[in-house]
Design an enzyme around this catalytic site. Structure first.
Site, mmCIF file in Angstrom:
data_model
loop_
_atom_site.group_PDB
_atom_site.id
_atom_site.type_symbol
_atom_site.label_atom_id
_atom_site.label_comp_id
_atom_site.label_asym_id
_atom_site.label_seq_id
_atom_site.Cartn_x
_atom_site.Cartn_y
_atom_site.Cartn_z
ATOM 1 N N THR B 102 0.846 -1.188 0.000
ATOM 2 C CA THR B 102 0.000 0.000 0.000
ATOM 3 C C THR B 102 0.880 1.235 0.000
ATOM 4 O O THR B 102 1.782 1.351 0.825
ATOM 5 C CB THR B 102 -0.890 -0.003 1.257
ATOM 6 N N LYS B 178 -6.947 1.789 -3.426
ATOM 7 C CA LYS B 178 -6.560 1.128 -2.173
ATOM 8 C C LYS B 178 -6.612 2.115 -1.012
ATOM 9 O O LYS B 178 -7.018 1.751 0.097
ATOM 10 C CB LYS B 178 -5.153 0.527 -2.312
ATOM 11 N N LYS B 246 0.368 3.606 9.641
ATOM 12 C CA LYS B 246 0.968 3.925 8.337
ATOM 13 C C LYS B 246 -0.101 4.288 7.296
ATOM 14 O O LYS B 246 -0.046 5.347 6.674
ATOM 15 C CB LYS B 246 1.759 2.714 7.852
#
Lengths: 307, 307
Positions: B102, B178, B246
């Site tokens: 990602t 995403k 994150k």
């Protein structure tokens, strides 16, 4: 009142909004005699046009009824209807009040105690599922209250529910379950709107985003349901922004009283408040997406607000 | 590299965490020759015990490979592996890099441009679905990049994916999809934890809450998945708190750069940060529930934090 009662059971349905109207239809289909009541003449007219015998005041609808189902906005309206509106004096002495409005566990306990003091059975009975499932008799119905009262109400509940829970003998437990559901539902609606507006800001194809997310780990019941409204640009109210201003307000009231932090529910409440403040309080709750569109000047489908 | 190639295709799988290990197994089952790489000796040992030919450095794993699949933590690790780790010089000249970490759309574009400058094809290819679906070859795989590169990578992608999307020719589009998914996933995990802790504060039966909400409008993919961890009191990391520190950090970075407000993602990020700050960064991301338990002194299953 049992499933094998020789006479046709009489039900008063109080509150003929999209949920109540669907529930009234499910009860009629199940063979009950249903009398409908709503304060709003246009809602009464629409219910009559839809085949519901409506237009009674609350006491008349409840006169001699085996069960009174209240599907009004909140605890205050429920209390007014039951005790000022004369329902408690009109319902059959062995009838049961099935209280479906979303309210705090404390309010549910208080209203049940008032009904009990008047000799009338009361079942804490919030609902989940939306207007379409209400019309199909396919709601999720959460109940709590003494087992004997649940048994009395059961034929009526079965006609409205696909999934029926009796969560305990204590009034207020079902109300608490509903508040947990509303916390999630409110956050998920606002999150769906934030995510779709973010996707638009990133110039993504919204219909494709809706399709992909619906099959990914970011999906939710509300993303699939309300996301479709955003993609279609259709903000005709199935459930209005003001409902979640109310419900997340109750969640935050309870949380504050319990000294429990609920920052996501609090943030979602502020988003619904902003959306109401921007003039969309009576529009569909997916209008939170239009709030983001207004702030960030995004060209969402049907995203323009106001005339 | 086509499905009808006479030779067995060689794949380097870089990053053998729970996702990468499952993907490696899916590729082995599909008949590919797989060489695995991970910097962590204990992860390499575990992968070898699980039947994966692992223990190579990145360049050795990639030497002559038809495809290199990178499943590391973020853009920085992907860049290090590809360009400092020697992958770009080792992969077959007509091989393809399938980048699954990602990352922001901007990072995806930058890495693709660097690969292209070295003459190597790069596919923006984030994944969704969790370790269990990775092991089954049943991930949702989002890709974007030129159609010819997608076609080259397709046999490898098909072995890992139940649902495979090619979302456009432009690198970064899949990364953006995403990020939208991660916004929702992160908010939904934190909301599930807030709601279950709130239910505990209201003295509700958590297993019943999990059952009822899973069938109500408050449900989400994450509520069903992570809620089960909370009910079981099982915080062994399938996906760690730090992953959403994150990922929601990237969402908020992009949103700030785009001057887009994302208050729910921002609140959820703060909750993951608080959970990491309280010592649970490497535990399962459902540990946000233990943060609430710690703050409100709730007796959640497995809720105690620390020794």
């Amino acid at each position: 009142m049992t499933a094998s009662a020789p006479q046709r059971l009489e039900i008063a349905l109080i509150g003929l909004g999209s949920m109540g109207f669907g529930m009234a239809n499910s009860l009629v289909r199940a063979g009950f005699a249903v009398r409908g009541c709503d304060l709003r003449p246009e809602i009464v007219a629409s219910a009559r046009a839809g085949g519901i015998d409506a237009g009674f005041d609350a006491a008349t609808a409840a006169l001699g009824a085996d069960a009174v189902v209240t599907v009004v906005v909140n605890a205050a309206q429920t209390e007014t209807v039951l005790f000022d509106g004369g329902v408690v004096g009109a319902i059959k002495p062995d009838g049961v009040i099935i209280s479906c409005a979303t309210m705090s566990p404390g309010d549910a306990k208080r209203l049940a105690a008032k009904a009990e003091a008047a000799g009338i059975s009361y079942l804490d009975s919030p609902i989940s599922g939306g207007a379409a499932r209400a019309a199909e008799g396919a709601l999720t119905v959460l109940t709590s209250g003494p087992a004997a009262i649940f048994a009395k109400a059961r034929p009526v509940l079965d006609a409205m529910a696909e999934t029926l829970y009796h969560l305990g003998d204590e009034i207020g437990v079902a109300a608490a379950f509903k508040m947990v559901n509303q916390l999630l539902a409110g956050v998920h609606i606002a999150a769906a709107c934030e995510a779709l507006a973010f996707a638009k800001k990133l110039n993504l194809d919204l219909a494709k985003v809706y399709e992909v997310i619906s099959r990914s780990a970011g999906s939710s019941w509300m993303f699939q349901n309300r996301g479709a409204h955003v993609i279609a640009g259709d903000y005709a109210p199935r459930s209005a922004v003001e409902i979640f201003v109310k419900d997340l307000g109750i969640v935050e009231d309870i949380a504050r009283a319990e000294r429990f932090p609920a920052p996501l529910a609090g943030t979602a409440l502020q988003l619904f408040l902003m959306t109401a403040s921007a003039g969309m309080g009576r529009d569909d709750d997916a209008s939170v997406a239009r709030l983001y569109a207004k702030i960030a000047e995004l060209d969402l489908p049907g995203g323009a607000v106001g005339p």
